[in-house]
Enzyme design. Sequence first.
Site, PDB file in Angstrom:
ATOM      1  CD  GLU A 197      -2.735  -1.078   2.474  1.00 50.91           C
ATOM      2  OE1 GLU A 197      -3.865  -1.138   2.643  1.00 50.91           O
ATOM      3  OE2 GLU A 197      -2.171  -1.623   3.621  1.00 50.91           O
ATOM      4  CB  VAL A 198       2.158   3.382  -2.564  1.00 49.53           C
ATOM      5  CG1 VAL A 198       2.593   4.783  -2.862  1.00 49.53           C
ATOM      6  CG2 VAL A 198       2.999   2.314  -3.036  1.00 49.53           C
TER       7      VAL A 198
END
Length: 321
Positions: free
Chosen positions: A153-154
Amino acid sequence: MAGVIKTVGVIGTGTIGSSWTGLFLSKGLKVLVSDPAPGAEKLLTEHLERFWPVLEEIGLAPGASLKNCQFVGASMEKHLGEVDFIQENAPEKPEIKNKLIGEIDAGARPEVIIASSSSGIPSSQFISQCKKHPERVLIGHPFNPPHLMPLVEVVPHPGTSKEATDKAIEIYASLGKAPVLVKKEIPGHAANRLQAALMQEAYSLVGNDVLSAKDLDACITTSLGPRWALVGPYMSLVSGGGGGRGGFKHMMHHIGPAAQGWLKDMAERNLPFDEDLITKMDKSVQEELNEFDPTVVEKQRDEALVKLVKLKHEKGASMLV
Ligand SMILES: NC(=O)c1ccc[n+]([C@@H]2O[C@H](COP(=O)([O-])OP(=O)(O)OC[C@H]3O[C@@H](n4cnc5c(N)ncnc54)[C@H](O)[C@@H]3O)[C@@H](O)[C@H]2O)c1
């Protein structure tokens, strides 16, 4: 993009840092690792030797070798100029991350992305000591273990540049990961929030004695688990609604209202999260453990997970990563 990144700096080499190190090494990169704990280098070596056969089975990039790992000691400070990407994995404490990220920012080249594995602390809470380029700091949150689980997850903070966010996504994708953009900082990011929502109902079902922990586990491993490993919940609704562009809306109108009723009932039956509930659930879990040895379960899980990850890797986007 993989060509642009040749050397990665891994800060902190506990559960997550050592697994990231294995992943980066398997992609043919050089990895510099720092950790202040006594015995950290030995522990890292042990972890890597355990991960390597699995990574070999998944497939190594040309030039990939454990020899490309260099433990640089307690601090990365003297080596920051050498790294093209940073993955920070220090303990989940804002004061530690704040100091560390400030030091990394002071020494790393301006174009180097500083990604933190933080599970819950938004990066806006640990950039106050970044005097140079806070716009290249973001969250790159993996699912454990990062050398097997595709998701990253960025999560940018409000001041992270679009360029840094796009570059981080490109880098993770080039390393065979499945990056998703969480557009706004939110506690728990996305995947852990989804897990927490599902677990809330799992606690309620077992806590209210609707079914046992063993049967609840079976509900997931024989239905939602296998389906969601291949097709996500939104795409499943499209298929459930007859497929095509109208499938999703049809499903919403068909099943949606009934599910709203279940949600109301679920909210009413939620139990306080206290020792009584934990004891009640633990009794059911202990009964499950009479039938299943967790060590055997974990071994079988990891063997099957490697096959699944390999399959998804081979099929690529056609299996919706
Ligand atoms: N464990 C998980 O399931 C999981 C999953 C995803 C993300 N994360 C996140 O990854 C990060 C690391 O978690 P973990 O589970 O690997 O923790 P861990 O306790 O296993 O490892 C942390 C490591 O950081 C080292 N460390 C301590 N101070 C340091 C410093 N100043 N500089 C560098 N290293 C330092 C410790 O010696 C230790 O080896 C956390 O932010 C956590 O939220 C954890």
